[in-house]
Write a protein that holds these residues in place. Structure first.
Motif, short mmCIF file in Angstrom:
data_model
loop_
_atom_site.label_atom_id
_atom_site.label_comp_id
_atom_site.label_asym_id
_atom_site.label_seq_id
_atom_site.Cartn_x
_atom_site.Cartn_y
_atom_site.Cartn_z
N TYR A 239 0.87 -1.17 0.00
CA TYR A 239 0.00 0.00 0.00
C TYR A 239 0.91 1.22 0.00
N CYS A 245 -3.16 4.24 -2.34
CA CYS A 245 -3.64 3.18 -3.22
C CYS A 245 -2.90 1.87 -2.94
N TYR A 246 -3.56 0.77 -3.27
CA TYR A 246 -2.90 -0.53 -3.22
C TYR A 246 -1.97 -0.65 -4.41
N LEU A 268 -5.93 -6.52 -10.38
CA LEU A 268 -6.23 -5.13 -10.01
C LEU A 268 -7.74 -4.93 -9.87
N ASP A 272 -9.55 -3.82 -6.43
CA ASP A 272 -10.46 -2.67 -6.44
C ASP A 272 -11.84 -3.06 -5.92
N LYS A 276 -10.27 -2.24 -1.94
CA LYS A 276 -10.25 -0.77 -2.07
C LYS A 276 -11.48 -0.14 -1.42
N ASP A 280 -9.71 5.32 -1.20
CA ASP A 280 -8.49 4.93 -1.92
C ASP A 280 -8.56 5.31 -3.38
N THR A 283 -6.13 1.01 -7.77
CA THR A 283 -4.99 0.14 -7.50
C THR A 283 -4.02 0.14 -8.69
#
Length: 339
Positions: A239, A245-246, A268, A272, A276, A280, A283
């Motif tokens: 993170y 964001c991841y 992704l 998300d 997420k 956030d 990603t």
């Protein structure tokens, strides 16, 4: 009667530690201020020397002798150091630029940068990174030796960040990507399997985080994520607190193949959808491969609607001692040839 409670030993030492921390903070602030003031003074001296450089090297030698006679307790006025001040003033175009970064790092690092960087842009970039990343002199040396400026700033990167992310997030994501990533703390293996690479990176996660840059927090390896009726496992999940964001990393010990981008795009979407939050940003994904054909990689990203970067990685060219122990010796090879 006095209403004074009896302080326990633990309470006393807690108060003592708090006061000591205040003293240390003040001492650091004084040292940082002194460091900045000294660097500004050195820059101004250098600027003055530049303005009179037509007088030649003897001017600097004479100036050094007179300054050392005037200030015998100061050690910073040797001819060599005055020439460094001159170069310092040449590399930093104005006092405004100086205040933004270079004035805040120690003189030892500045001298090292003067000797190791090629131009003003590279000098100022490393100086600013020292402040933003909190690098020590040793870390700075390592980053320059690994060619970080070239890998992070000068290289043409393979990403779709600028098309898939709104600015300034797209620009920031592009800036943090390197190509190649250098994991010189991982000894070479023959062959290096994906699990081996993952094991080595997790075992040295502090060094991995230093290579990735500031703001990254490691969340786990083979991170499970449940989609539909099936579990999927992400190689490495991070993170980034600066970009909120991841950050998904997939490792490949082979050259890039187009299908890798499709699989990462799915991961992704899953992150998300499952991890997420509304707070956030989207990603990001990074494919780390042994090698890549840049044209193939660019075509693979063209119709991907998730933000993905594709970079190569480098490990140490020194082989793991355990592997070396298992390799046949010259005598073994010669005996087999004779047979």
């Amino acid at each position: 009667m006095s209403d004074i409670s009896i302080m326990s030993k633990e309470d006393y030492f807690a108060v003592l530690d708090e006061i000591k921390s205040h003293i240390l903070d003040a001492q650091k602030a004084v040292m940082n201020t002194a460091n900045v003031e000294r660097n500004i003074m050195y820059w101004r001296i250098g600027k003055t020397i530049v303005q009179h450089s037509v007088w030649g090297n003897k001017f600097v030698d004479t100036l050094s002798k007179d300054l050392r006679m005037e200030y015998p307790e100061s050690k910073g006025y040797s001819a060599r150091n005055l020439n460094y001040m001159k170069q310092f003033a040449t590399l930093v175009p104005s006092e405004e630029f100086l205040q933004q970064g270079a004035a805040k790092i120690n003189w030892r690092s500045i001298v090292f940068l003067i000797n190791q960087t090629k131009d003003t842009d590279e000098f100022l970039w490393y100086a600013n990174q020292c402040i933003e990343q909190g690098w020590s002199s040793n870390v700075l040396r390592h980053q320059i030796e690994s060619g970080l400026y070239k890998r992070q700033v000068l290289v043409e990167k393979t990403t779709n960040f600028r098309t898939q992310l709104a600015n300034p997030l797209g620009e920031l994501a592009e800036e943090i990507i390197k190509d190649p990533y250098v994991f010189d703390f991982i000894p070479a293996a023959a062959p290096l399997l994906e699990r081996d690479l993952e094991d080595a990176m997790v075992a040295q996660i502090t060094k991995v985080l230093m290579e990735f840059g500031s703001g990254f927090s490691f969340l786990g390896r083979q991170y499970p994520i449940h989609v539909g009726e099936k579990d999927y496992y992400i190689d490495l999940l991070f993170y980034n607190v600066k970009m909120h964001c991841y950050f998904v990393v997939e490792l490949k010990t082979v050259d890039f193949e187009p299908e890798f981008a499709g699989k990462l795009s799915f991961y992704l979407s899953a992150v998300d959808g499952e991890l997420k939050s509304d707070m956030d940003n989207p990603t990001l994904g990074l494919l780390l491969c042994k090698g890549k054909d840049k044209v193939v990689a660019e075509y693979a990203l063209r119709d991907i609607n998730k933000p993905i970067g594709i970079s190569e990685y480098r490990v140490s060219d020194k082989m793991n001692p355990e592997i070396m122990d298992n390799l046949p010796s010259i005598e073994d090879i010669e005996s087999r040839i004779q047979l």
